[in-house]
Design an enzyme around this catalytic site. Structure first.
Site, mmCIF file in Angstrom:
data_model
loop_
_atom_site.group_PDB
_atom_site.id
_atom_site.type_symbol
_atom_site.label_atom_id
_atom_site.label_comp_id
_atom_site.label_asym_id
_atom_site.label_seq_id
_atom_site.Cartn_x
_atom_site.Cartn_y
_atom_site.Cartn_z
ATOM 1 N N GLU A 98 0.818 -1.109 -0.007
ATOM 2 C CA GLU A 98 0.076 -0.036 -0.023
ATOM 3 C C GLU A 98 0.834 1.294 -0.118
ATOM 4 O O GLU A 98 1.978 1.163 0.433
ATOM 5 C CB GLU A 98 -1.025 0.069 1.351
ATOM 6 C CG GLU A 98 -1.926 -0.883 1.110
ATOM 7 C CD GLU A 98 -2.924 -0.959 2.256
ATOM 8 O OE1 GLU A 98 -3.950 -1.758 2.146
ATOM 9 O OE2 GLU A 98 -2.780 -0.407 3.222
ATOM 10 N N CYS B 32 -1.719 -4.823 -5.631
ATOM 11 C CA CYS B 32 -2.101 -5.954 -5.153
ATOM 12 C C CYS B 32 -1.105 -7.052 -4.938
ATOM 13 O O CYS B 32 -0.112 -7.102 -5.852
ATOM 14 C CB CYS B 32 -3.466 -6.351 -5.913
ATOM 15 S SG CYS B 32 -4.598 -5.309 -5.761
ATOM 16 N N GLU C 48 -1.402 -10.400 -6.131
ATOM 17 C CA GLU C 48 -1.337 -11.129 -7.248
ATOM 18 C C GLU C 48 -0.804 -10.425 -8.447
ATOM 19 O O GLU C 48 0.082 -11.108 -9.146
ATOM 20 C CB GLU C 48 -2.964 -11.118 -7.881
ATOM 21 C CG GLU C 48 -3.751 -12.027 -6.716
ATOM 22 C CD GLU C 48 -4.548 -11.323 -5.699
ATOM 23 O OE1 GLU C 48 -5.550 -11.560 -5.078
ATOM 24 O OE2 GLU C 48 -3.926 -9.965 -5.588
#
Length: 160
Positions: free
Chosen positions: A64, A73, A75
């Site tokens: 973040e 993210c 993934e």
């Protein structure tokens, strides 16, 4: 007008013990990656682990940033790193584990829309499906045999 019905098939496992041993190993790598995530704003931690056709395992976690759109993210962190480090390798399987510091996640948490689109790009590029296993911190694990089950109306280079 004609109605078109789109269906997806997922497989649900009650516990990690029901998974094949190689998938348990991959999910454990995703859980370890989740624990290293940097999520001071959302307190939502995600880890991903990929098995490549060269037998390498790549992990990623969410990162973040105070400027929210600048984060990434788990993934996409993992799949982009795999594409950068091993550009000719195919992604065979992906395991994802997501958890919150605010409350325990007990149901399978699938990839977000942006991640589905990124995974779709790799699945289309490599011309083979990517198995995706996903879970919360504890509880059931869902399996999709292909990203196409999670994003049946994919936007890809054919429309450009």
């Amino acid at each position: 007008m004609k109605e078109v019905k789109i269906e997806s098939t997922l497989y649900l496992y009650d516990t990690l013990d029901e998974l094949p041993k190689d998938v348990v190993l991959l999910m454990n790598k995703a859980i370890e990656a989740r624990e290293r995530a940097y999520a001071p704003y959302s307190n939502f931690y995600v880890g991903a682990a990929l098995l490549l056709d060269n037998n390498k395992i790549i992990t990623g976690n969410n990162q973040e940033n105070a400027s929210y759109p600048s984060g990434l993210c788990a993934e996409r962190t993992a799949i982009f790193y795999a594409g950068s480090k091993y550009p000719n390798a195919k992604v065979i399987r992906m395991a994802i584990s997501a958890g919150s510091k605010n409350n325990q996640t007990t149901s399978p948490i699938p990839p977000c829309g942006s991640c589905r689109q990124a995974i779709a790009e790799y699945e289309i590029k490599q011309e083979t499906p990517i198995e995706i296993y996903f879970m919360g911190e504890v509880g059931k694990i869902a399996k999709s045999n292909s990203l196409a089950n999670l994003l049946p109306l994919v936007f890809d280079k054919k429309v450009l």
